[in-house]
Design a protein around this motif. Structure first.
Motif, PDB file in Angstrom:
ATOM      1  N   GLY A 195      24.280 -51.152 -11.380  1.00  0.00           N
ATOM      2  CA  GLY A 195      23.437 -50.561 -10.252  1.00  0.00           C
ATOM      3  C   GLY A 195      24.488 -49.255 -10.086  1.00  0.00           C
ATOM      4  O   GLY A 195      23.970 -48.250  -9.461  1.00  0.00           O
ATOM      5  N   ASN A 196      25.784 -49.037  -9.303  1.00  0.00           N
ATOM      6  CA  ASN A 196      26.500 -47.849  -9.241  1.00  0.00           C
ATOM      7  C   ASN A 196      26.495 -46.834 -10.433  1.00  0.00           C
ATOM      8  O   ASN A 196      25.763 -45.683 -10.653  1.00  0.00           O
ATOM      9  N   ALA A 200      21.344 -45.918  -8.837  1.00  0.00           N
ATOM     10  CA  ALA A 200      20.043 -46.308  -8.158  1.00  0.00           C
ATOM     11  C   ALA A 200      19.857 -45.952  -7.061  1.00  0.00           C
ATOM     12  O   ALA A 200      20.410 -45.279  -6.208  1.00  0.00           O
ATOM     13  N   ASP A 201      18.537 -45.585  -6.626  1.00  0.00           N
ATOM     14  CA  ASP A 201      18.205 -45.045  -5.308  1.00  0.00           C
ATOM     15  C   ASP A 201      18.058 -46.552  -4.759  1.00  0.00           C
ATOM     16  O   ASP A 201      17.798 -46.337  -2.971  1.00  0.00           O
ATOM     17  N   ALA A 202      17.654 -47.636  -5.610  1.00  0.00           N
ATOM     18  CA  ALA A 202      17.368 -48.828  -4.589  1.00  0.00           C
ATOM     19  C   ALA A 202      18.184 -49.960  -5.733  1.00  0.00           C
ATOM     20  O   ALA A 202      17.618 -49.911  -7.058  1.00  0.00           O
ATOM     21  N   VAL A 203      18.684 -50.826  -4.990  1.00  0.00           N
ATOM     22  CA  VAL A 203      18.650 -51.937  -5.402  1.00  0.00           C
ATOM     23  C   VAL A 203      18.601 -53.179  -5.262  1.00  0.00           C
ATOM     24  O   VAL A 203      18.560 -53.642  -3.880  1.00  0.00           O
ATOM     25  N   VAL A 204      17.460 -53.986  -5.788  1.00  0.00           N
ATOM     26  CA  VAL A 204      16.984 -55.961  -5.566  1.00  0.00           C
ATOM     27  C   VAL A 204      17.517 -56.633  -6.312  1.00  0.00           C
ATOM     28  O   VAL A 204      17.371 -56.595  -7.797  1.00  0.00           O
ATOM     29  N   SER A 205      18.487 -58.155  -5.756  1.00  0.00           N
ATOM     30  CA  SER A 205      18.542 -59.264  -6.334  1.00  0.00           C
ATOM     31  C   SER A 205      17.325 -60.169  -6.012  1.00  0.00           C
ATOM     32  O   SER A 205      17.636 -59.908  -4.864  1.00  0.00           O
ATOM     33  N   VAL A 206      17.354 -60.454  -7.139  1.00  0.00           N
ATOM     34  CA  VAL A 206      16.143 -61.310  -6.569  1.00  0.00           C
ATOM     35  C   VAL A 206      16.400 -62.534  -6.802  1.00  0.00           C
ATOM     36  O   VAL A 206      17.184 -63.272  -7.924  1.00  0.00           O
ATOM     37  N   HIS A 207      15.962 -64.297  -5.763  1.00  0.00           N
ATOM     38  CA  HIS A 207      16.699 -64.756  -5.500  1.00  0.00           C
ATOM     39  C   HIS A 207      15.963 -65.922  -5.258  1.00  0.00           C
ATOM     40  O   HIS A 207      14.906 -66.055  -4.683  1.00  0.00           O
ATOM     41  N   ALA A 208      16.286 -67.221  -5.257  1.00  0.00           N
ATOM     42  CA  ALA A 208      15.391 -68.201  -4.453  1.00  0.00           C
ATOM     43  C   ALA A 208      16.575 -69.245  -4.025  1.00  0.00           C
ATOM     44  O   ALA A 208      17.576 -69.847  -4.868  1.00  0.00           O
ATOM     45  N   ASP A 209      16.302 -70.025  -3.089  1.00  0.00           N
ATOM     46  CA  ASP A 209      17.603 -70.962  -2.071  1.00  0.00           C
ATOM     47  C   ASP A 209      17.517 -72.117  -2.368  1.00  0.00           C
ATOM     48  O   ASP A 209      16.045 -73.106  -3.151  1.00  0.00           O
ATOM     49  N   GLY A 210      18.817 -73.107  -2.686  1.00  0.00           N
ATOM     50  CA  GLY A 210      18.343 -74.553  -2.534  1.00  0.00           C
ATOM     51  C   GLY A 210      19.134 -75.375  -1.366  1.00  0.00           C
ATOM     52  O   GLY A 210      20.149 -76.107  -1.820  1.00  0.00           O
ATOM     53  N   THR A 282      27.639 -49.662  -3.981  1.00  0.00           N
ATOM     54  CA  THR A 282      27.894 -47.541  -2.913  1.00  0.00           C
ATOM     55  C   THR A 282      26.351 -47.156  -3.830  1.00  0.00           C
ATOM     56  O   THR A 282      26.013 -46.250  -2.854  1.00  0.00           O
ATOM     57  N   ARG A 283      25.561 -48.386  -3.552  1.00  0.00           N
ATOM     58  CA  ARG A 283      23.992 -48.666  -4.005  1.00  0.00           C
ATOM     59  C   ARG A 283      23.474 -49.177  -2.898  1.00  0.00           C
ATOM     60  O   ARG A 283      23.131 -50.235  -2.763  1.00  0.00           O
ATOM     61  N   PRO A 284      22.030 -48.526  -1.531  1.00  0.00           N
ATOM     62  CA  PRO A 284      21.683 -49.321  -1.570  1.00  0.00           C
ATOM     63  C   PRO A 284      20.977 -50.605  -1.917  1.00  0.00           C
ATOM     64  O   PRO A 284      20.202 -50.592  -3.015  1.00  0.00           O
ATOM     65  N   LYS A 285      21.283 -51.672  -1.501  1.00  0.00           N
ATOM     66  CA  LYS A 285      20.841 -52.968  -1.838  1.00  0.00           C
ATOM     67  C   LYS A 285      20.835 -54.100  -1.321  1.00  0.00           C
ATOM     68  O   LYS A 285      21.807 -54.480   0.342  1.00  0.00           O
ATOM     69  N   VAL A 286      19.834 -54.915  -1.579  1.00  0.00           N
ATOM     70  CA  VAL A 286      20.210 -56.223  -0.966  1.00  0.00           C
ATOM     71  C   VAL A 286      19.646 -57.562  -2.073  1.00  0.00           C
ATOM     72  O   VAL A 286      19.442 -56.737  -3.187  1.00  0.00           O
ATOM     73  N   PHE A 287      19.487 -58.987  -1.204  1.00  0.00           N
ATOM     74  CA  PHE A 287      19.068 -59.766  -2.064  1.00  0.00           C
ATOM     75  C   PHE A 287      18.161 -60.552  -1.165  1.00  0.00           C
ATOM     76  O   PHE A 287      17.698 -60.262  -0.208  1.00  0.00           O
ATOM     77  N   ILE A 288      16.918 -60.930  -2.066  1.00  0.00           N
ATOM     78  CA  ILE A 288      15.331 -61.617  -0.944  1.00  0.00           C
ATOM     79  C   ILE A 288      16.071 -62.861  -1.720  1.00  0.00           C
ATOM     80  O   ILE A 288      15.744 -63.485  -3.018  1.00  0.00           O
ATOM     81  N   GLU A 289      16.280 -63.876  -1.404  1.00  0.00           N
ATOM     82  CA  GLU A 289      15.665 -65.267  -1.082  1.00  0.00           C
ATOM     83  C   GLU A 289      13.778 -65.528  -1.405  1.00  0.00           C
ATOM     84  O   GLU A 289      13.966 -65.746  -0.285  1.00  0.00           O
ATOM     85  N   CYS A 290      13.269 -65.747  -1.980  1.00  0.00           N
ATOM     86  CA  CYS A 290      11.738 -65.858  -2.045  1.00  0.00           C
ATOM     87  C   CYS A 290      11.446 -67.266  -1.280  1.00  0.00           C
ATOM     88  O   CYS A 290      10.079 -66.655  -1.088  1.00  0.00           O
ATOM     89  N   GLY A 291      12.168 -67.996  -1.218  1.00  0.00           N
ATOM     90  CA  GLY A 291      11.588 -69.365  -1.028  1.00  0.00           C
ATOM     91  C   GLY A 291      12.865 -70.392  -1.194  1.00  0.00           C
ATOM     92  O   GLY A 291      13.846 -70.352  -1.891  1.00  0.00           O
ATOM     93  N   ASN A 292      12.615 -72.083  -0.795  1.00  0.00           N
ATOM     94  CA  ASN A 292      13.779 -73.142  -0.680  1.00  0.00           C
ATOM     95  C   ASN A 292      13.321 -73.915  -1.850  1.00  0.00           C
ATOM     96  O   ASN A 292      11.729 -74.413  -1.654  1.00  0.00           O
ATOM     97  N   MET A 293      13.890 -73.701  -3.099  1.00  0.00           N
ATOM     98  CA  MET A 293      13.787 -74.930  -4.703  1.00  0.00           C
ATOM     99  C   MET A 293      13.727 -76.404  -4.076  1.00  0.00           C
ATOM    100  O   MET A 293      13.472 -76.795  -5.189  1.00  0.00           O
ATOM    101  N   ARG A 294      13.942 -76.678  -3.826  1.00  0.00           N
ATOM    102  CA  ARG A 294      14.949 -78.083  -2.975  1.00  0.00           C
ATOM    103  C   ARG A 294      13.269 -78.452  -1.981  1.00  0.00           C
ATOM    104  O   ARG A 294      13.238 -80.175  -1.927  1.00  0.00           O
ATOM    105  N   ASP A 295      12.507 -77.710  -1.426  1.00  0.00           N
ATOM    106  CA  ASP A 295      11.665 -78.409  -0.749  1.00  0.00           C
ATOM    107  C   ASP A 295       9.955 -77.752  -0.981  1.00  0.00           C
ATOM    108  O   ASP A 295       9.732 -77.358  -2.047  1.00  0.00           O
ATOM    109  N   SER A 296       9.623 -79.427  -1.092  1.00  0.00           N
ATOM    110  CA  SER A 296       8.481 -79.535  -2.131  1.00  0.00           C
ATOM    111  C   SER A 296       7.373 -78.171  -2.038  1.00  0.00           C
ATOM    112  O   SER A 296       6.425 -77.850  -2.615  1.00  0.00           O
ATOM    113  N   LYS A 297       7.321 -78.470  -0.236  1.00  0.00           N
ATOM    114  CA  LYS A 297       5.802 -76.639  -0.072  1.00  0.00           C
ATOM    115  C   LYS A 297       6.356 -76.042  -0.874  1.00  0.00           C
ATOM    116  O   LYS A 297       5.523 -75.099  -1.140  1.00  0.00           O
ATOM    117  N   ASP A 298       7.392 -74.731  -0.451  1.00  0.00           N
ATOM    118  CA  ASP A 298       8.330 -73.778  -1.073  1.00  0.00           C
ATOM    119  C   ASP A 298       8.243 -74.191  -2.954  1.00  0.00           C
ATOM    120  O   ASP A 298       7.987 -73.014  -3.472  1.00  0.00           O
TER     121      ASP A 298
END
Length: 325
Positions: A195-196, A200-210, A282-298
């Protein structure tokens, strides 16, 4: 007067007048020239057909390259056509992209699909410690899975590909930290470096929680202010917060999901200082946890392709809004 059909006797050269001899020579030349015209015209037409040249002598146009937006379908699978994707030394980006247009042309977004499906087979490599500024930490981790075995790394790559298609449609250049070009990793410090180096004008790391069943919802992780060793986030804390707020609000509205009920006090925003991908950026960056993979509804949402498309749309809208598009 002759009454039979026999031809008249031939005239001798001496008996033909000069004017008549001149007329006969001119008539013969005219007939010969007329017989050459169709042959020359046929040759010219054949040459044009074989060379593809027109009256201006320009060659036919070359085949257009495959547009970058065709490299991934909405099912998240890569297009295998030649030239659809390409790899660079500092990440994976498109080749043969059409000229960017619109207010976001020339801007760059780095998308970081969390983990790698190959990490499960390369635990020794990903367990190697790397410096994240505040401490040393594992190079990478395997990520989590749903109870049925759907890997977080599968989810993150699919959403990231959908996200790329949406961002490129806005004229943005999109760089991946990895795609299907490596067996494991990359390490968290390398992900930050990509990213550095891309500026990048923006950096996004895509995840899901557990986490445990009953823990539901999304959250966006923002960088804490850190200054230690190689880590110095002072300049990115505020723009990263703005990026995170944009993504959180758009993600919730587009997917219909609620902010996490197990952290963030219902805001959908969490600040952390222990993630190398944020500490070393060194660039604007966030992580997003899109939901919980261990929850049946998510998990039912995370495994649904239509919902993943909505997730990508929500993230894309947040990024575009942050960049002023």
């Amino acid at each position: 007067m002759r009454y039979d059909d026999s031809p008249p006797p031939p005239e001798s050269a001496s008996s033909i007048s000069p004017d008549r001899r001149w007329f006969m020579r001119r008539s013969g030349l005219t007939i010969a020239a007329a017989s050459l015209v169709p042959a020359a015209l046929a040759a010219w037409v054949l040459t044009q057909a074989l060379t593809g040249s027109g009256p201006d002598r320009q060659p036919p146009p070359a085949a257009a390259p495959l547009p970058a937006s065709h490299a991934t379908g909405l099912d998240g699978k890569p297009n295998t056509a030649a030239g659809a994707t390409g790899a660079t030394p500092t990440g994976t980006s498109r080749s043969a992209q059409p000229p960017a247009k619109g207010p976001l042309a020339g801007r760059t977004v780095v998308v970081d699909p969390g983990h790698n499906t190959g990490n499960f087979d390369h635990t020794a490599e990903i367990d190697r410690q790397v410096d994240i500024g505040t401490k040393r930490k594992e190079c990478d981790t395997t990520g989590t899975t749903t109870n049925s075995g759907y890997m977080e790394a599968e989810f993150t790559l699919d959403v990231s590909r959908r996200l790329r298609t949406l961002l490129e449609a806005k004229g943005l250049k999109v760089v991946f930290t990895h795609e299907t070009d490596r067996a494991w990793g990359p390490c968290i410090d390398e992900r930050a470096r990509i990213g550095n180096e891309a500026k990048a004008d923006a950096v996004v790391s895509v995840h899901a929680d557990g986490v445990s069943e009953g823990s539901r919802g999304y959250h966006v992780i923002l960088p804490a202010e850190v200054k230690s060793g190689k880590a110095d986030t002072a300049k990115i804390v505020e723009p990263s917060r703005l990026l995170g707020e944009r993504i959180a609000s758009n993600f919730g509205r587009t997917t219909g999901s609620s902010p996490a009920n197990y952290l963030g006090s219902g805001t959908g925003l969490v600040i952390r200082d222990d993630l190398g991908g944020l500490n070393l950026s060194t660039r604007p960056k966030v992580f997003i946890e899109c939901g919980n993979m261990r929850d049946s509804k998510d998990a039912a949402q995370l495994t649904n392709p239509q919902w993943r498309q909505k997730a990508a749309q929500g993230i894309a809208d947040g990024i575009v809004g942050f960049l002023g598009g």
